[in-house]
Write an enzyme that holds these catalytic residues in place. Sequence first.
Site, PDB file in Angstrom:
ATOM      1  CG  ASP A 177      -3.097   7.519  -8.540  1.00 37.56           C
ATOM      2  OD1 ASP A 177      -2.875   7.383  -7.497  1.00 37.56           O
ATOM      3  OD2 ASP A 177      -2.246   8.054  -9.164  1.00 37.56           O
ATOM      4  CE  LYS A 202       5.873   8.148  -5.361  1.00 39.22           C
ATOM      5  NZ  LYS A 202       4.563   8.426  -6.360  1.00 39.22           N
TER       6      LYS A 202
HETATM    7  C1  LIG Z   1       4.543   8.033  -7.545  1.00 40.42           C
HETATM    8  C2  LIG Z   1       3.015   8.160  -8.027  1.00 40.42           C
HETATM    9  C3  LIG Z   1       2.737   7.405  -9.438  1.00 40.42           C
HETATM   10  C4  LIG Z   1       3.799   6.692  -9.971  1.00 40.42           C
HETATM   11  O1  LIG Z   1       4.180   5.650  -9.260  1.00 40.42           O
HETATM   12  P1  LIG Z   1       5.639   5.023  -9.453  1.00 40.42           P
HETATM   13  O2  LIG Z   1       5.789   3.639  -8.466  1.00 40.42           O
HETATM   14  O3  LIG Z   1       6.744   6.150  -9.342  1.00 40.42           O
HETATM   15  O4  LIG Z   1       5.777   4.417 -10.955  1.00 40.42           O
HETATM   16  C5  LIG Z   1       1.614   7.481  -9.547  1.00 40.42           C
HETATM   17  N1  LIG Z   1       0.421   8.318  -8.855  1.00 40.42           N
HETATM   18  C6  LIG Z   1       0.940   9.120  -8.003  1.00 40.42           C
HETATM   19  C7  LIG Z   1      -0.021   9.862  -7.322  1.00 40.42           C
HETATM   20  C8  LIG Z   1       1.960   9.000  -7.447  1.00 40.42           C
HETATM   21  O5  LIG Z   1       2.417   9.651  -6.376  1.00 40.42           O
END
Ligand SMILES: *Cc1c(COP(=O)(O)O)cnc(C)c1O
Length: 385
Positions: A177, A202
């Site tokens: 991630d 994000k």
């Molecule tokens: C926000 C976020 C997610 C999930 O993404 P969504 O688009 O809200 O489903 C996963 N990992 C991290 C690090 C995030 O900041």
Amino acid sequence: MLDSNMKPETLAAQALGWVDPTTKEIVGQIHTSTTYIRDADNQYRNGRVYARDHNPTFEQAESVLNALEGGGQTLLFASGMAAATAVFQALSPGDHVIAPKVMYWALRNWLKTFAVRWGLSVDFVDMDSLDAVRAAIRPGKTKLVWIETPANPTWIVTDIAGVASIAHEAGALLAVDSTCATPVLTRPIEFGADIVMHAATKYLNGHSDVVAGTLTCSPALATAEMWTRVRAVRGQIGGIAGPFEAWLLTRGMRTLFPRVRTACANAQRVAEHFAAHAGVVEVLYPGLPGFAGHAVAARQMQGGFGGMLSIRIKGGEAAAIAVAANTQLWKRATSLGGVESLIEHRSSVEGEGSPAPVDMLRLSAGIESADDLIADLEQAIASAR
Ligand SMILES: *Cc1c(COP(=O)(O)O)cnc(C)c1O
């Protein structure tokens, strides 16, 4: 189209240099059609059949990100969670996976509930320790190691190359991630990752107006059965983004480099300013030389340490919540990676099992003036004391 050997900032700014062959426009259309004409002999030579799998607006966003990550293929999803859970759903009941103790909380909750009920066995380890990862491997059973670096919300740093070699030795894949690092700072595939996931909600989109997620596989994984299963999960379950979201995402990625670089510079300034402040217990930020993961971060992050940091406020939980209540410029809201700065008390959001200390505020630095951001936090801390 631009030469793919050009620098990533060039490829991003021009969305690979795409120009419509008919109209000569340089910004793509929003393609809304849900279906595509078959050839008279019953074939689909254009490659597109139905919009749960195929949409030209997705393809543009996917190909821009794929170039930035140096990937084999990129898939766009309805959200970061839809993308992340597709990887786990491509495994089989009985498979073992290793995940971090410190990670995006909603995914941790999903792993503890849905994934376990569905038959995956999941171990949560301290991902800043390669020994802990090695000890958690179950030979023949471990199929996936999932990491997040820097990791929400305490910004623990994981050695991507170190975990990649442990995973590969055990015959497992490594998924990262990379939401908070972005391809501006880290390209995990170069460090041995097999899959890179982003909450495109994000930094990639960057304007707090799109929910979307992505998965990018390494060139080697693109032809593997595992990746075929990931693609099938998206097509069958249908966790796809809408065409407008896909279009906004391509638009957002054009400014990814200057946005992320400004956010990094602002986060670094804020972290340094409050590191030895009388109203502060501790600043958690990979860019501070005293931070535990700093050396690993310096090795695998280029040009900055990210726009995310956390600050522990003297006086405990009530003082921390009071500081957030007193900020004017830092907006009290969840999410991260937008152009506007956000502040949030994480332990009350995440609840039980959260690694966030109760006196901690999580900050997403935007692209405003660092002087204004520091002044606003100074006055908020002063009026909370
Ligand atoms: C926000 C976020 C997610 C999930 O993404 P969504 O688009 O809200 O489903 C996963 N990992 C991290 C690090 C995030 O900041």
